[in-house]
Scaffold this active site. Sequence first.
Site, PDB file in Angstrom:
ATOM      1  N   MET A  23       0.820  -1.214   0.000  1.00 43.52           N
ATOM      2  CA  MET A  23       0.000   0.000   0.000  1.00 43.52           C
ATOM      3  C   MET A  23       0.860   1.273   0.000  1.00 43.52           C
ATOM      4  O   MET A  23       2.077   1.209   0.179  1.00 43.52           O
ATOM      5  CB  MET A  23      -0.920  -0.002   1.222  1.00 43.52           C
ATOM      6  CG  MET A  23      -1.950  -1.126   1.202  1.00 43.52           C
ATOM      7  SD  MET A  23      -2.990  -1.178   2.670  1.00 43.52           S
ATOM      8  CE  MET A  23      -3.973   0.321   2.469  1.00 43.52           C
ATOM      9  N   HIS A  24       0.198   2.402  -0.195  1.00 39.82           N
ATOM     10  CA  HIS A  24       0.752   3.753   0.034  1.00 39.82           C
ATOM     11  C   HIS A  24       1.795   4.227  -0.981  1.00 39.82           C
ATOM     12  O   HIS A  24       2.168   5.395  -0.972  1.00 39.82           O
ATOM     13  CB  HIS A  24       1.381   3.883   1.436  1.00 39.82           C
ATOM     14  CG  HIS A  24       0.599   3.291   2.547  1.00 39.82           C
ATOM     15  ND1 HIS A  24      -0.717   3.638   2.804  1.00 39.82           N
ATOM     16  CD2 HIS A  24       0.925   2.357   3.499  1.00 39.82           C
ATOM     17  CE1 HIS A  24      -1.147   2.952   3.860  1.00 39.82           C
ATOM     18  NE2 HIS A  24      -0.183   2.174   4.282  1.00 39.82           N
ATOM     19  N   ASP A  50      -2.721  -4.805   0.527  1.00 43.49           N
ATOM     20  CA  ASP A  50      -2.265  -6.118   1.016  1.00 43.49           C
ATOM     21  C   ASP A  50      -2.963  -6.574   2.290  1.00 43.49           C
ATOM     22  O   ASP A  50      -3.317  -7.745   2.425  1.00 43.49           O
ATOM     23  CB  ASP A  50      -0.739  -6.162   1.173  1.00 43.49           C
ATOM     24  CG  ASP A  50      -0.164  -5.019   2.002  1.00 43.49           C
ATOM     25  OD1 ASP A  50      -0.937  -4.234   2.596  1.00 43.49           O
ATOM     26  OD2 ASP A  50       1.077  -4.907   2.043  1.00 43.49           O
TER      27      ASP A  50
END
Length: 489
Positions: A78-79, A237
Amino acid sequence: MLYIGVDLGTSAVKLLLMDGEGNIQNIVSKEYDLYFPNPGWSEQNPEDWYTQTMEGLKELLAECDKSQVAGISFGGQMHGLVILDDEDQVIRPAILWNDGRTFEECDYLNHVIGKEKLSEYTANISFTGFTAPKVLWVKNKEPENFAKIRKIMLPKDYIAYKLSGVHCTDVSDASGMLLFDVKNRCWSKEMLEICGICEDQMANIYESYEVVGNVLPEIAEELGIPETVKVVAGAGDNAAAAVGTGTVGDGMCNISLGTSGTIFISSEKFGVDKNNALHAFAHADGHYHLMGCMLSAASCNKWWMDEIIGTKDYAAEQKSIQVLGENHVFFLPYLMGERSPHNNPNARGTFIGMTMDTTRADMTQAVLEGVAFALRDSFEVAKSLGIKIERTKICGGGAKSPLWKKIIANVMNLKVDVIESEEGPALGGAMLAAVGCGEFENVETAAARIVKVIDTVDPEPELVEKYEARYQQFKEIYPVCKPLFEIIH
């Protein structure tokens, strides 16, 4: 029919092939490089993800009847910030979730814009790993690159775009950007304005189980699969892993003892704690979830075993630990600073309570207990919102330890369910693909059919009572040490 799950991790992409009954047919993993151009920076080349995904897909499908492949979906780190220009070319290497360069931008967001405003707009506050501060960093430090941005994407969504030609994201992954209005499941106009970007530069938003399109004809030809293969949005995830462990529906819980540690609680209702100690994100099942993330979990035990004691035989070290709930040694597991619930990058790992009769086993036990106590810190925040949990799934490398599972069950006072498959985000991705293709009515139905509990560790009332007293002592240590961490970091 056959369904593909793609788990785009930080060190490798893991691909899983599942049939309509949930049986895993094949698993392939392909590694790629991670770059650290400056201290605290962490980057990857999105083209490496795509190249290795395609190589992995060819290997994954080599022995199967390719005409049976119906859908593909994703779980992913992520991110991360992926930026594309007018030609859909990658402008600069992706800035990853574990990149720490954005402390100035985070400071600006949390203290100039203000945490209350951020929470109102996105249900979360800023962390260095999130995407919005990365966008601001590019704006401030690389204005020539910022000017070229046509699309802002997340890592797994770049792969979905390369396969389908659609600029897409899903609600769970978008929740971790600090650009997304989690409650209303749409982009936050206020946050986009703060970052100097417009909605046209963002991807289209889908629920995790929704079809975004079909594979491009040239992809179908290269892989030897039908052009009718559906590309389904997928999930970040943690949300994908939650699908893979059956942590969907109201009041379900999963604890992950990986390199980092998470406690993931699914909920039908949207909720935010008053200090934003937990992340409040949209979930892949169409509802919401709360998540506490600690930066060092199983990695604490690895550090203690590998670097300090100097052994790889983790089981042998744990064998000598016989008595639980009576250890006088405590360990704060903040080897990389801490995220939930303290949000303090200056926090450090700390042993306290040693005496001349403290043994090596006491120290090892303190490490395992310290991680469990820190997870409980996040669990207490969830309980303060009125959420009632009686049992949890458990996954990750640390979950292979029977002793650690017993400690978790008694520190948290929860029944701990062990599941048959440990494939997490890759399995979750394949399950989302199956839902998107109509194999299952919804995510909860898929989880009920596919995820099997094979063992349960029950808490023991006497031990729960002992650990309750120990936890009350543990939670007094961090506030006392906090001023010291500001001096010694």
